[in-house]
Design an enzyme around this catalytic site. Structure first.
Site, short mmCIF file in Angstrom:
data_model
loop_
_atom_site.label_atom_id
_atom_site.label_comp_id
_atom_site.label_asym_id
_atom_site.label_seq_id
_atom_site.Cartn_x
_atom_site.Cartn_y
_atom_site.Cartn_z
N GLU A 43 0.82 -1.20 0.00
CA GLU A 43 0.00 0.00 0.00
C GLU A 43 0.86 1.26 0.00
OE1 GLU A 43 -3.08 0.26 -0.56
OE2 GLU A 43 -3.66 -1.84 -0.40
N TYR A 126 -6.12 6.39 4.56
CA TYR A 126 -6.34 5.37 3.53
C TYR A 126 -5.54 4.11 3.82
CZ TYR A 126 -5.68 2.55 -0.54
OH TYR A 126 -5.58 1.45 -1.35
N ASP A 144 -10.06 5.02 -2.34
CA ASP A 144 -8.98 5.66 -3.09
C ASP A 144 -9.58 6.40 -4.28
OD1 ASP A 144 -9.66 3.67 -4.89
OD2 ASP A 144 -7.62 2.90 -5.13
#
Length: 298
Positions: A43, A126, A144
Site C-alpha cells: 500500500e 487510507y 482511493d
C-alpha cells in the site's frame, strides 16, 4: 441526486464481487500467503505509483526484509537505494520509522486496529483502512481515487469525483456486505482501475444497469471544469521534484561520497539545483560530509 440509499445494495455487492473474482489482475501480493507487513508495504509503495513498477520492487523488499523487525535494522542508505525510482523517497524513511515502532511497541506484529495503525509514522487514513481490510478482513470502508470515481458515477450521476470527504466513507460503509467486505472493497478499486476509468468502458461494466451517470445519459462536465481538474494534476518536468530525483540517482549509484561537480552536471539551473540539493539534506535524504562532499544518510 441519487445516493447509495436508493440503489439495490445486495445486487451491487453481488455484481462487484462476482466481477472481481472473474476479472481481477494477478498481482504478486494478492495471495492468502501475503503477510500484514507485505500488505502494508504494497500500500505504501503503490501510492501514486503504477502497480507494474511496484511489483518487482516489492518482491525484492520482501526477500530482503520479510518482516518489520528485519527492516527496522536496515541502514537508511540501503533503504533509499532499495526504494530506487518509486518516487517520494521520504516515504521510504517514514516506512523505516514505521517498522521500528511496530517492532518496539507491537512485538513485530502489524496492528489490526485502524486507530493503532494511524498512530504509526507515515500511515494515513487510507493506508490504515486498507491494511485493516486487506490484511485482516475487517469491515472498514477503503476509498482511493478509483473507488471515489466509481461511487460518484454510480450513486451521484456525476462524471468527475469531488475531493475526499468523511461522507463518502459513510456511503461506502453502507454498501459493505457482512461477508466478503474486503473483496467488495478491492473489487470497487479494480473496477475503477480497469473499467470505470477517466475514459470509462461502460460496455464492460457489471454495474452499467445500476449506474446513475449512465441512467442520466452520461452528462459531461463543462470544459472549464475539465480544465480545472487537469490543472490540479502536479506537473513533473522541470520541477524541483525532478531535480531532486536526478540528484538522488547520483547518490544512490555512488559507492562513496560524491563531489558537488558530480551533482552539478545533472541540471543546468544552478539556483534550482542548489535548492533541490539542500532540500534533500533538510529532509534527511542526503547529507554533506566534513570534507564538503555529499552522500546518502549514514
Amino acid at each position: 441526486m441519487t445516493s447509495s440509499e436508493h440503489i439495490n445494495t445486495r445486487r451491487i455487492q453481488r455484481l462487484v464481487i462476482n466481477w472481481y473474482r472473474s476479472n481481477a489482475r494477478e498481482i504478486v501480493w494478492r495471495t492468502p500467503e501475503t503477510s500484514p507487513w507485505g500488505v502494508l508495504l504494497s500500500e505504501v509503495m503503490s501510492q501514486q505509483t503504477q502497480v507494474a513498477r511496484v511489483e518487482p520492487r516489492w518482491l525484492e523488499w520482501m526477500q530482503q526484509w520479510p518482516d518489520p523487525c528485519t527492516f527496522a535494522e536496515a541502514e537508511k542508505s540501503d533503504v533509499l537505494r532499495a526504494w530506487g525510482k518509486l518516487g517520494y523517497p521520504r516515504r521510504a524513511l517514514r516506512l523505516h520509522e514505521c517498522a521500528q515502532v511496530i517492532c518496539q511497541k507491537h512485538a513485530g506484529e502489524v496492528p489490526r486496529d485502524v486507530d493503532e495503525l494511524l498512530s504509526l509514522p507515515g500511515i494515513g487514513d487510507y493506508t490504515a483502512r486498507a491494511v485493516a481490510a486487506f490484511a485482516y478482513g475487517q469491515k472498514v470502508p477503503v476509498v482511493d481515487t478509483n473507488v471515489r470515481r466509481v461511487l460518484t458515477r454510480l450513486t451521484k450521476g456525476a462524471y468527475l469525483s469531488a475531493n475526499a470527504s468523511k461522507r463518502e466513507l459513510k456511503e461506502l460503509e453502507a454498501l459493505l456486505p457482512q461477508q466478503d467486505a474486503a473483496t467488495f472493497s478491492v473489487g470497487l478499486m479494480e473496477l475503477g482501475a480497469l473499467v470505470c476509468t477517466p475514459t470509462p468502458k461502460c460496455e464492460q461494466c457489471p454495474l452499467v444497469g445500476d449506474c446513475a451517470w449512465v441512467g442520466a445519459g452520461k452528462p459531461m462536465p463543462s470544459e472549464a471544469e475539465l480544465r480545472a481538474k487537469k490543472k490540479k494534476r502536479q506537473k513533473f518536468q522541470g520541477t524541483d521534484r525532478q531535480v531532486r530525483g536526478l540528484i538522488m540517482d547520483v547518490l544512490r549509484n555512488a559507492d562513496a561520497p560524491v563531489s558537488k561537480d558530480a551533482i552539478d552536471v545533472v541540471w543546468p539551473d544552478a539556483a534550482q539545483r542548489s535548492r533541490a540539493l539542500f532540500s534533500l539534506i533538510e529532509d534527511e535524504l542526503a547529507e554533506q560530509t566534513s570534507d564538503g562532499r555529499f552522500q546518502l544518510p549514514s
